[in-house]
Design an enzyme around this catalytic site. Structure first.
Site, mmCIF file in Angstrom:
data_model
loop_
_atom_site.group_PDB
_atom_site.id
_atom_site.type_symbol
_atom_site.label_atom_id
_atom_site.label_comp_id
_atom_site.label_asym_id
_atom_site.label_seq_id
_atom_site.Cartn_x
_atom_site.Cartn_y
_atom_site.Cartn_z
ATOM 1 N N LYS A 181 0.829 -1.202 0.000
ATOM 2 C CA LYS A 181 0.000 0.000 0.000
ATOM 3 C C LYS A 181 0.872 1.264 0.000
ATOM 4 C CE LYS A 181 -1.642 2.523 3.209
ATOM 5 N NZ LYS A 181 -2.234 3.083 4.415
ATOM 6 N N ASP A 200 -6.348 0.797 0.492
ATOM 7 C CA ASP A 200 -6.456 1.194 1.893
ATOM 8 C C ASP A 200 -7.854 0.827 2.377
ATOM 9 O OD1 ASP A 200 -8.174 3.043 0.829
ATOM 10 O OD2 ASP A 200 -7.355 4.743 1.951
#
Ligand code: SF4
Length: 283
Positions: A181, A200
């Site tokens: 991420k 996310d």
């Protein structure tokens, strides 16, 4: 109808209660926030919302035409959005992203100006012990782990990458505290490289509500999104979902009455629906 899910009926005024409140929420956010997105003016049908069901045979949630329509509406609503974390270089973005875990971007943006004034370069961070950094980032939460990650990343960047944040996925993943991420945020936002899709909490939730994935693991969700969405849209698409998740498709009681994707969305926890509900489409 899924248990506990009661899509609302249209009001006689054609406007859902709470719509004004939803619009007020559009003023929140960091200074890089774009202008308030264009408002979608829903036209509610006279018929009542349909009941919950399995997705009908022949329905393909990642069919190219559906994906194209989702992307088109996101582009119309969130044109040119980008990362809300303030940064002047790749290092600042990397640190801000590490600090943003389990913390709001607003809080991170309040913390980082002083932090980068005190320690301007990776070399400055690399000279610290993690305990020395803790007081400066305490307000972002989980500060012990974050201190270890930031100082560890700084040391590695200085020792292995000449003090420069690397610009490849493989290299970024060698940094302490950096997973896909964070690497995708830095690669996409700073280097303009689409190596993956940022997943996310917002992307996770919305991808599942929109039936772009049925997975619950972030890495598998990313793979599904990479298959469903054209590569040239990966960076912007993730930013758009993040903005959408903050403004309308929030975790509890999403503001479906104001959502430009409403007629394409069959999520089981919609607060308003003009289309069939698919009971498996949920966060
Ligand atoms: S209709 Fe509701 S649940 Fe679906 S994407 Fe929009 S806000 Fe989210």
């Amino acid at each position: 109808m899924a248990r506990g899910v009661v899509p609302r009926q249209p009001s006689k005024a054609g406007r859902q209660e709470g719509a004004q409140k939803a619009r007020r929420g559009f003023t929140r956010g960091a200074s890089r926030q774009p202008a308030a997105p264009k408002q979608h003016t829903p036209v509610w049908p006279k018929s009542s919302p349909k009941s919950a069901a399995k997705a009908p045979a022949g329905y393909h949630p990642v069919a190219p035409e559906r994906i194209r329509e989702i992307l088109k509406r996101l582009d119309q609503t969130y044109p040119g959005v980008t990362c809300a974390l303030h940064h002047k270089n790749a290092w600042e973005l990397l640190v801000a992203t590490i600090l943003s875990a389990q913390c709001t971007d607003e809080r991170v943006n309040k913390t980082t100006p002083e932090l980068f004034a005190k320690y301007p370069t990776p070399a400055d961070f690399a000279r610290l012990q993690p305990e020395q950094l803790e007081p400066d980032i305490r307000s972002t939460g989980f500060f012990r782990n974050k201190s270890k990650s930031v100082v560890g990343a700084a040391k590695k960047i200085v020792s292995d990458f000449g003090g420069q944040v690397p610009d490849t996925m493989d290299a970024l993943l060698t940094l302490p505290g950096v997973a896909r991420k964070t690497a995708n945020v830095v690669l996409g936002t700073w280097f303009g490289k689409a190596d993956g899709v940022v997943v996310d909490t917002h992307v996770y939730r919305i991808a599942r509500r929109l039936e772009l994935t049925t997975q619950t693991d972030a890495a598998k969700i990313e793979q599904d999104l990479m298959r469903a969405v054209p590569r040239e849209k990966w960076i912007l698409f993730a930013h758009q979902l993040i903005w959408h998740g903050r403004r309308l498709c929030v975790a509890r009681a999403p503001k479906c009455a104001d959502c430009p994707l409403e007629s394409l969305c069959h999520a089981a926890d919609k607060t308003w629906s003009t289309v069939d509900i698919h009971k498996a489409a949920k966060p």
